[in-house]
Write a protein that holds these residues in place. Structure first.
Motif, PDB file in Angstrom:
ATOM      1  N   ILE A 121       6.381   3.898 -17.183  1.00  0.00           N
ATOM      2  CA  ILE A 121       5.329   4.770 -16.655  1.00  0.00           C
ATOM      3  C   ILE A 121       5.969   5.580 -15.536  1.00  0.00           C
ATOM      4  N   PRO A 122       5.842   6.905 -15.563  1.00  0.00           N
ATOM      5  CA  PRO A 122       6.474   7.715 -14.511  1.00  0.00           C
ATOM      6  C   PRO A 122       5.773   7.540 -13.164  1.00  0.00           C
ATOM      7  N   CYS A 123       6.524   7.816 -12.109  1.00  0.00           N
ATOM      8  CA  CYS A 123       5.954   7.768 -10.763  1.00  0.00           C
ATOM      9  C   CYS A 123       6.650   8.803  -9.890  1.00  0.00           C
ATOM     10  N   PHE A 124       6.048   9.074  -8.743  1.00  0.00           N
ATOM     11  CA  PHE A 124       6.641   9.940  -7.732  1.00  0.00           C
ATOM     12  C   PHE A 124       7.457   9.040  -6.808  1.00  0.00           C
ATOM     13  N   PHE A 126       6.657   4.496  -4.007  1.00  0.00           N
ATOM     14  CA  PHE A 126       6.213   5.681  -4.724  1.00  0.00           C
ATOM     15  C   PHE A 126       4.831   6.094  -4.249  1.00  0.00           C
ATOM     16  N   MET A 127       4.446   7.317  -4.578  1.00  0.00           N
ATOM     17  CA  MET A 127       3.143   7.840  -4.180  1.00  0.00           C
ATOM     18  C   MET A 127       2.032   7.126  -4.938  1.00  0.00           C
ATOM     19  N   ASP A 128       0.942   6.827  -4.242  1.00  0.00           N
ATOM     20  CA  ASP A 128      -0.240   6.244  -4.879  1.00  0.00           C
ATOM     21  C   ASP A 128      -0.945   7.354  -5.660  1.00  0.00           C
ATOM     22  N   ILE A 129      -1.321   7.078  -6.908  1.00  0.00           N
ATOM     23  CA  ILE A 129      -1.985   8.121  -7.709  1.00  0.00           C
ATOM     24  C   ILE A 129      -3.502   8.130  -7.510  1.00  0.00           C
ATOM     25  N   SER A 157       2.077  -7.019 -19.069  1.00  0.00           N
ATOM     26  CA  SER A 157       1.002  -6.038 -18.966  1.00  0.00           C
ATOM     27  C   SER A 157       0.848  -5.448 -17.562  1.00  0.00           C
ATOM     28  N   CYS A 158       1.677  -5.854 -16.640  1.00  0.00           N
ATOM     29  CA  CYS A 158       1.567  -5.402 -15.249  1.00  0.00           C
ATOM     30  C   CYS A 158       1.961  -3.925 -15.129  1.00  0.00           C
ATOM     31  N   ILE A 159       1.050  -3.118 -14.611  1.00  0.00           N
ATOM     32  CA  ILE A 159       1.317  -1.679 -14.483  1.00  0.00           C
ATOM     33  C   ILE A 159       2.489  -1.414 -13.534  1.00  0.00           C
ATOM     34  N   PHE A 160       2.621  -2.203 -12.463  1.00  0.00           N
ATOM     35  CA  PHE A 160       3.730  -1.979 -11.536  1.00  0.00           C
ATOM     36  C   PHE A 160       5.065  -2.371 -12.166  1.00  0.00           C
ATOM     37  N   CYS A 161       5.082  -3.422 -12.978  1.00  0.00           N
ATOM     38  CA  CYS A 161       6.312  -3.788 -13.683  1.00  0.00           C
ATOM     39  C   CYS A 161       6.719  -2.682 -14.651  1.00  0.00           C
ATOM     40  N   LYS A 162       5.730  -2.056 -15.291  1.00  0.00           N
ATOM     41  CA  LYS A 162       6.013  -0.938 -16.202  1.00  0.00           C
ATOM     42  C   LYS A 162       6.570   0.261 -15.431  1.00  0.00           C
ATOM     43  N   ILE A 163       6.069   0.493 -14.226  1.00  0.00           N
ATOM     44  CA  ILE A 163       6.600   1.578 -13.384  1.00  0.00           C
ATOM     45  C   ILE A 163       8.038   1.256 -12.990  1.00  0.00           C
ATOM     46  N   ILE A 164       8.298   0.025 -12.586  1.00  0.00           N
ATOM     47  CA  ILE A 164       9.650  -0.392 -12.204  1.00  0.00           C
ATOM     48  C   ILE A 164      10.622  -0.181 -13.359  1.00  0.00           C
ATOM     49  N   LYS A 165      10.206  -0.514 -14.587  1.00  0.00           N
ATOM     50  CA  LYS A 165      11.058  -0.377 -15.775  1.00  0.00           C
ATOM     51  C   LYS A 165      11.207   1.071 -16.229  1.00  0.00           C
ATOM     52  N   GLY A 166      10.426   1.993 -15.644  1.00  0.00           N
ATOM     53  CA  GLY A 166      10.490   3.386 -16.055  1.00  0.00           C
ATOM     54  C   GLY A 166       9.612   3.700 -17.258  1.00  0.00           C
TER      55      GLY A 166
END
Length: 139
Positions: A17-20, A31-34, A6-15
């Motif tokens: 959740i999109p990020c800058f 990546f940029m902080d939203i 459920s970790c949001i950063f792990c989801k960002i790492i896996k792609g």
């Protein structure tokens, strides 16, 4: 404490959740902080899931400071903060180690960037010596 799934950063790492994305190595993602507190506010996170810095294996730390240094140089800001919090009382909101790069624009005062209080505790030299002895004995 959030789980790996459920970790949001792990989801960002896996792609998931999109990020800058700014920088990516084998061990870190920057990546940029939203939810920035200043223009250019960004995060550097290890790809290894650890809730607190003391939980992060040393072999996962090697790219963190170089990534922060690259971002600091590229940003063009002379003044900035590097912030890393551990635990809710220390203002950690996401239970995955992360470092904030927060620019402090010239002339912004307290209107942009990190605003920090520094409540000195007024410890005696004896109290400092005792704390030193305890910590040094455990290192």
């Amino acid at each position: 404490m959030s789980s790996l799934a459920s970790c949001i950063f792990c989801k960002i790492i896996k792609g998931e959740i999109p990020c800058f994305k700014l920088i990516e190595t084998e061990t870190v993602l920057a990546f940029m902080d939203i939810g920035p507190i200043a223009k250019g506010h960004c995060l550097v996170i290890p790809k290894y899931h650890a809730a607190k810095l003391a939980d992060l294996p040393e072999d996962q730390m090697g790219d963190i400071l170089p990534a922060l240094t690259k971002i600091a140089k590229a940003s063009g800001y002379e003044d900035y903060n590097i912030l890393q919090n551990n635990g809710r009382p220390a203002h950690q909101e996401v239970d995955h180690v992360h470092f904030h790069y927060i620019p402090k624009p010239a002339g912004a005062g307290d209107k942009a960037g990190l605003v920090v209080g520094w409540p000195i505790q007024g410890l005696s030299k004896e109290d400092i010596q005792k704390a030193y002895d305890e910590l040094k004995g455990k290192l």
